[in-house]
Design an enzyme around this catalytic site. Structure first.
Site, PDB file in Angstrom:
ATOM      1  N   CYS A   1       1.311   2.128   4.952  1.00  7.44           N
ATOM      2  CA  CYS A   1       2.255   2.520   3.896  1.00  7.44           C
ATOM      3  C   CYS A   1       3.673   2.632   4.427  1.00  7.44           C
ATOM      4  O   CYS A   1       4.634   2.402   3.707  1.00  7.44           O
ATOM      5  CB  CYS A   1       1.815   3.860   3.306  1.00  7.44           C
ATOM      6  SG  CYS A   1       1.588   5.140   4.560  1.00  7.44           S
TER       7      CYS A   1
ATOM      8  N   GLU B   1       5.109  -3.987  -2.797  1.00 10.17           N
ATOM      9  CA  GLU B   1       4.416  -3.719  -1.534  1.00 10.17           C
ATOM     10  C   GLU B   1       3.380  -4.824  -1.307  1.00 10.17           C
ATOM     11  O   GLU B   1       2.484  -5.009  -2.119  1.00 10.17           O
ATOM     12  CB  GLU B   1       3.728  -2.353  -1.614  1.00 10.17           C
ATOM     13  CG  GLU B   1       3.152  -1.906  -0.298  1.00 10.17           C
ATOM     14  CD  GLU B   1       2.424  -0.555  -0.396  1.00 10.17           C
ATOM     15  OE1 GLU B   1       1.747  -0.321  -1.417  1.00 10.17           O
ATOM     16  OE2 GLU B   1       2.540   0.228   0.556  1.00 10.17           O
TER      17      GLU B   1
ATOM     18  N   GLU C   1       0.286  10.818  -1.960  1.00 13.47           N
ATOM     19  CA  GLU C   1       0.955  10.047  -0.904  1.00 13.47           C
ATOM     20  C   GLU C   1       0.754   8.577  -1.278  1.00 13.47           C
ATOM     21  O   GLU C   1      -0.385   8.084  -1.276  1.00 13.47           O
ATOM     22  CB  GLU C   1       0.313  10.332   0.468  1.00 13.47           C
ATOM     23  CG  GLU C   1       0.402  11.782   0.928  1.00 13.47           C
ATOM     24  CD  GLU C   1       1.805  12.233   1.295  1.00 13.47           C
ATOM     25  OE1 GLU C   1       2.743  11.410   1.255  1.00 13.47           O
ATOM     26  OE2 GLU C   1       1.964  13.426   1.602  1.00 13.47           O
TER      27      GLU C   1
ATOM     28  N   LYS D   1     -13.792  11.375  -2.549  1.00 17.38           N
ATOM     29  CA  LYS D   1     -14.282  10.000  -2.706  1.00 17.38           C
ATOM     30  C   LYS D   1     -13.537   9.097  -1.731  1.00 17.38           C
ATOM     31  O   LYS D   1     -12.311   9.055  -1.720  1.00 17.38           O
ATOM     32  CB  LYS D   1     -14.069   9.477  -4.126  1.00 17.38           C
ATOM     33  CG  LYS D   1     -14.775   8.133  -4.330  1.00 17.38           C
ATOM     34  CD  LYS D   1     -14.349   7.392  -5.570  1.00 17.38           C
ATOM     35  CE  LYS D   1     -13.101   6.590  -5.398  1.00 17.38           C
ATOM     36  NZ  LYS D   1     -13.192   5.476  -4.404  1.00 17.38           N
TER      37      LYS D   1
HETATM   38  P1  NAD Z   1      -5.725   1.968  -4.073  1.00 18.85           P
HETATM   39  O1  NAD Z   1      -4.731   2.685  -4.888  1.00 18.85           O
HETATM   40  O2  NAD Z   1      -6.220   0.648  -4.503  1.00 18.85           O
HETATM   41  O3  NAD Z   1      -7.031   2.877  -3.876  1.00 18.85           O
HETATM   42  C1  NAD Z   1      -6.957   4.166  -3.318  1.00 18.85           C
HETATM   43  C2  NAD Z   1      -8.157   4.972  -3.788  1.00 18.85           C
HETATM   44  O4  NAD Z   1      -8.057   5.159  -5.194  1.00 18.85           O
HETATM   45  C3  NAD Z   1      -9.503   4.304  -3.536  1.00 18.85           C
HETATM   46  O5  NAD Z   1     -10.433   5.271  -3.125  1.00 18.85           O
HETATM   47  C4  NAD Z   1      -9.849   3.740  -4.904  1.00 18.85           C
HETATM   48  O6  NAD Z   1     -11.239   3.590  -5.118  1.00 18.85           O
HETATM   49  C5  NAD Z   1      -9.282   4.808  -5.810  1.00 18.85           C
HETATM   50  N1  NAD Z   1      -9.002   4.375  -7.184  1.00 18.85           N
HETATM   51  C6  NAD Z   1      -8.699   3.139  -7.639  1.00 18.85           C
HETATM   52  N2  NAD Z   1      -8.521   3.159  -8.977  1.00 18.85           N
HETATM   53  C7  NAD Z   1      -8.692   4.438  -9.376  1.00 18.85           C
HETATM   54  C8  NAD Z   1      -8.629   5.097 -10.636  1.00 18.85           C
HETATM   55  N3  NAD Z   1      -8.364   4.432 -11.770  1.00 18.85           N
HETATM   56  N4  NAD Z   1      -8.848   6.432 -10.669  1.00 18.85           N
HETATM   57  C9  NAD Z   1      -9.117   7.106  -9.546  1.00 18.85           C
HETATM   58  N5  NAD Z   1      -9.217   6.543  -8.331  1.00 18.85           N
HETATM   59  C10 NAD Z   1      -8.992   5.220  -8.243  1.00 18.85           C
HETATM   60  O7  NAD Z   1      -5.106   1.894  -2.601  1.00 18.85           O
HETATM   61  P2  NAD Z   1      -5.754   1.214  -1.318  1.00 18.85           P
HETATM   62  O8  NAD Z   1      -5.673  -0.258  -1.481  1.00 18.85           O
HETATM   63  O9  NAD Z   1      -7.050   1.851  -1.001  1.00 18.85           O
HETATM   64  O10 NAD Z   1      -4.749   1.699  -0.173  1.00 18.85           O
HETATM   65  C11 NAD Z   1      -3.546   1.071   0.079  1.00 18.85           C
HETATM   66  C12 NAD Z   1      -2.416   1.836  -0.608  1.00 18.85           C
HETATM   67  O11 NAD Z   1      -2.373   3.166  -0.142  1.00 18.85           O
HETATM   68  C13 NAD Z   1      -1.061   1.244  -0.284  1.00 18.85           C
HETATM   69  O12 NAD Z   1      -0.266   1.265  -1.435  1.00 18.85           O
HETATM   70  C14 NAD Z   1      -0.506   2.216   0.757  1.00 18.85           C
HETATM   71  O13 NAD Z   1       0.895   2.228   0.837  1.00 18.85           O
HETATM   72  C15 NAD Z   1      -1.065   3.515   0.283  1.00 18.85           C
HETATM   73  N6  NAD Z   1      -1.132   4.501   1.359  1.00 18.85           N
HETATM   74  C16 NAD Z   1      -0.222   5.518   1.359  1.00 18.85           C
HETATM   75  C17 NAD Z   1      -0.218   6.438   2.392  1.00 18.85           C
HETATM   76  C18 NAD Z   1       0.787   7.560   2.430  1.00 18.85           C
HETATM   77  O14 NAD Z   1       0.573   8.503   3.187  1.00 18.85           O
HETATM   78  N7  NAD Z   1       1.847   7.510   1.637  1.00 18.85           N
HETATM   79  C19 NAD Z   1      -1.170   6.353   3.426  1.00 18.85           C
HETATM   80  C20 NAD Z   1      -2.085   5.309   3.386  1.00 18.85           C
HETATM   81  C21 NAD Z   1      -2.068   4.386   2.341  1.00 18.85           C
END
Ligand code: NAD
Length: 480
Positions: free
Chosen positions: A285, A380, A251, A175
């Site tokens: 991130c 963050e 991650e 997804k």
């Molecule tokens: P997010 O956690 O809001 O969403 C990530 C994904 O999770 C999306 O596809 C979203 O639809 C899904 N999601 C949301 N709620 C959910 C639930 N209850 N159950 C299952 N899936 C759910 O994050 P974002 O805003 O898309 O991305 C930014 C975040 O990602 C930041 O915290 C960033 O640090 C992190 N990030 C980490 C890495 C890494 O490698 N460590 C890389 C990129 C981004």
């Protein structure tokens, strides 16, 4: 690329189809703030259909050798490489990424090429140590793997999960993020062309609830790889535990420190640390969003840092090759950062930048001398915002750098080799850069987080391990 040709349907069993509910959601260009597509939104039924397709495809895919699976991965690498301009365009119009900073497709193609060959390296052990036995451990794929990805590096996150998962013989239901579904659907269109059999890779668009939550709690998904915020990671881990205790690999977010000592090359430290916070408009991130500078050189460093950091031209169309600073991904993210700027102004001192008051743009922003327990030091922000504080001694620097629930990437700038070694050992992070900072990365080293920044490790030599189970086989060979 012609906007009329943008794919918006779900990709299940190598076919594009509308969502079961018929519901769609809007994707808005964060620069023009105009809608660009209505994308089909997956619900529980679509997740069930995708899992059923992946489950049906699993036995035949598992039983193909690494060479045959690798051929599909190689072909997908070529197709993504050829599509670089289209992917950069789609990411730019949907997330505001400057096309000049689009590295994802090239990195994704490299990743696919590596895992196209690496399937052979999945190996177990053999033993004659038990009398009368020849014993083995073997590594086997889980079956259906769920993948949930964020919006800031969509194609790279897609490939970093899917390539090792399918190279190991699993099938996948992925997804994408509701904020960035278009490039995942573009890649879905390349999947059948690359020769993947129906059902091996299924791509859904939709929100965390219901689609993401349905993946996290699905009883037929045995392993789940997630990249996103730590907040969502906690929900996913709870859903996994409550359903079938699927294995989760995560991650997550960061609040990465960079520690700059007085003996460092200050020019190099300033160039690197400011780029780390500025790239992707701070939506990375690994950004070093907390900088600790030794008091004796603080003034000099701050002048060098601010000169470069605030030079970014804000407000350009990210589709222009000369643009290097895009808008934030959407209004929600923009408002979230603005809220942190207001909180920060009460907690510390804003000395550069702020709200650009021009669409969803935020200027590269500096806070100085913020109390260590302030929210902007702990949470963050995911925008081009950095907090710069000072320290006197090495011990103080370590204590401040580690005073966080995150642990993704830390860096230290010094010319003293002994200190560099001590600091590398003391910093609580999955990656430590010495005289370098993010986005410096090496494909063959492990990437992942300590503490609330993650579970498990990615990387050429590490990712396959996330997608296989270990089984012992005991062969009784007769009396001895
Ligand atoms: P997010 O956690 O809001 O969403 C990530 C994904 O999770 C999306 O596809 C979203 O639809 C899904 N999601 C949301 N709620 C959910 C639930 N209850 N159950 C299952 N899936 C759910 O994050 P974002 O805003 O898309 O991305 C930014 C975040 O990602 C930041 O915290 C960033 O640090 C992190 N990030 C980490 C890495 C890494 O490698 N460590 C890389 C990129 C981004």
């Amino acid at each position: 690329m012609d906007n009329q040709k943008i794919e918006t349907r779900l990709f299940i069993n190598n076919e594009f189809r509308p969502s079961a509910s018929g519901k769609q959601f809007k994707v808005v260009n964060p620069f023009t703030r105009e809608p660009i597509a209505e994308v089909h939104e997956a619900n529980e039924q679509d997740v069930d259909d995708a899992v059923a397709a992946a489950k049906a495809a699993f036995p035949a895919w598992r039983d193909l050798g690494p060479k045959e699976r690798g051929a599909c991965l190689h072909k997908l690498a070529d197709l993504i490489q050829e599509s670089m301009n289209d992917l950069a365009y789609l990411e730019s119009i949907s997330t505001g990424r400057p096309v000049s900073q689009y590295f994802d497709a090239a990195a994704a193609a490299d990743n696919l090429s590596y895992f196209a060959e690496a399937g052979w390296t999945i190996q177990g052990t053999s033993s004659l140590h038990t009398p009368g036995h020849l014993n083995l451990t073997v590594k086997q794929p889980y079956g259906v793997v769920g993948c949930i990805i964020p919006w800031n590096i969509p194609v790279l996150a897609f490939v970093m999960k899917v390539a090792p998962a399918v190279a190991a013989g699993n099938t996948v239901v992925l997804k994408s993020s509701e904020k960035a579904p278009l490039t995942s659907l573009y890649v879905a269109n390349l999947i059948a062309k690359a020769g993947f059999p129906p059902g091996v890779i299924n791509v859904l668009s939709g929100y965390g609830v219901p689609a993401g939550a349905a993946i996290a709690s699905h009883m037929e998904i045995r392993c789940l790889s997630f990249t996103g915020s730590s907040f969502t990671g906690q929900k996913i881990q709870a859903a996994a535990a409550k359903s079938n205790m699927k294995v989760v690999h995560m991650e997550l977010g960061g609040k990465s420190p960079a520690v700059v000592f007085e003996d460092a090359d200050l020019e190099s430290a300033a160039v690197q640390t400011q780029f780390s916070v500025r790239m992707l408009s701070g939506q990375a991130c690994i950004a070093n969003t907390r900088i600790y500078i030794q008091e004796s050189v603080a003034e000099k460093f701050l002048a060098l840092f601010k000169e470069k950091f605030t030079a970014a031209r804000v407000g350009d169309n990210p589709l222009e090759p000369s643009s290097h600073h895009g808008p934030q991904v959407d209004e929600i993210q923009y408002n979230r950062i603005k809220n942190y700027l207001e909180i920060g102004e009460k907690e510390g001192k804003l000395t550069a930048g702020g709200d650009a008051k021009d669409g969803f743009f935020i200027k590269p922003t500096v806070f100085e001398n913020t109390p260590e327990d302030a929210r902007i030091m702990k949470e963050e922000i995911f925008g081009p915002v950095v907090a710069i504080n000072t320290f006197k001694s090495e011990e103080e620097a370590v204590e401040k750098a580690n005073d966080t629930n995150f642990g993704l990437y830390a860096s230290v700038f010094t010319k003293d080799v002994d200190r560099a070694v001590r600091m590398s050992k003391a910093l609580e992070a999955g990656v430590v850069g010495v005289n370098c900072t993010s986005p410096s990365m090496a494909n063959d080293t492990a990437f992942g987080g300590f503490k609330m920044s993650g579970l498990g490790r990615d990387g050429y030599l590490h990712s396959l391990e996330n997608y296989v189970e270990t089984k012992s086989i005991l062969f009784k060979t007769g009396s001895s």
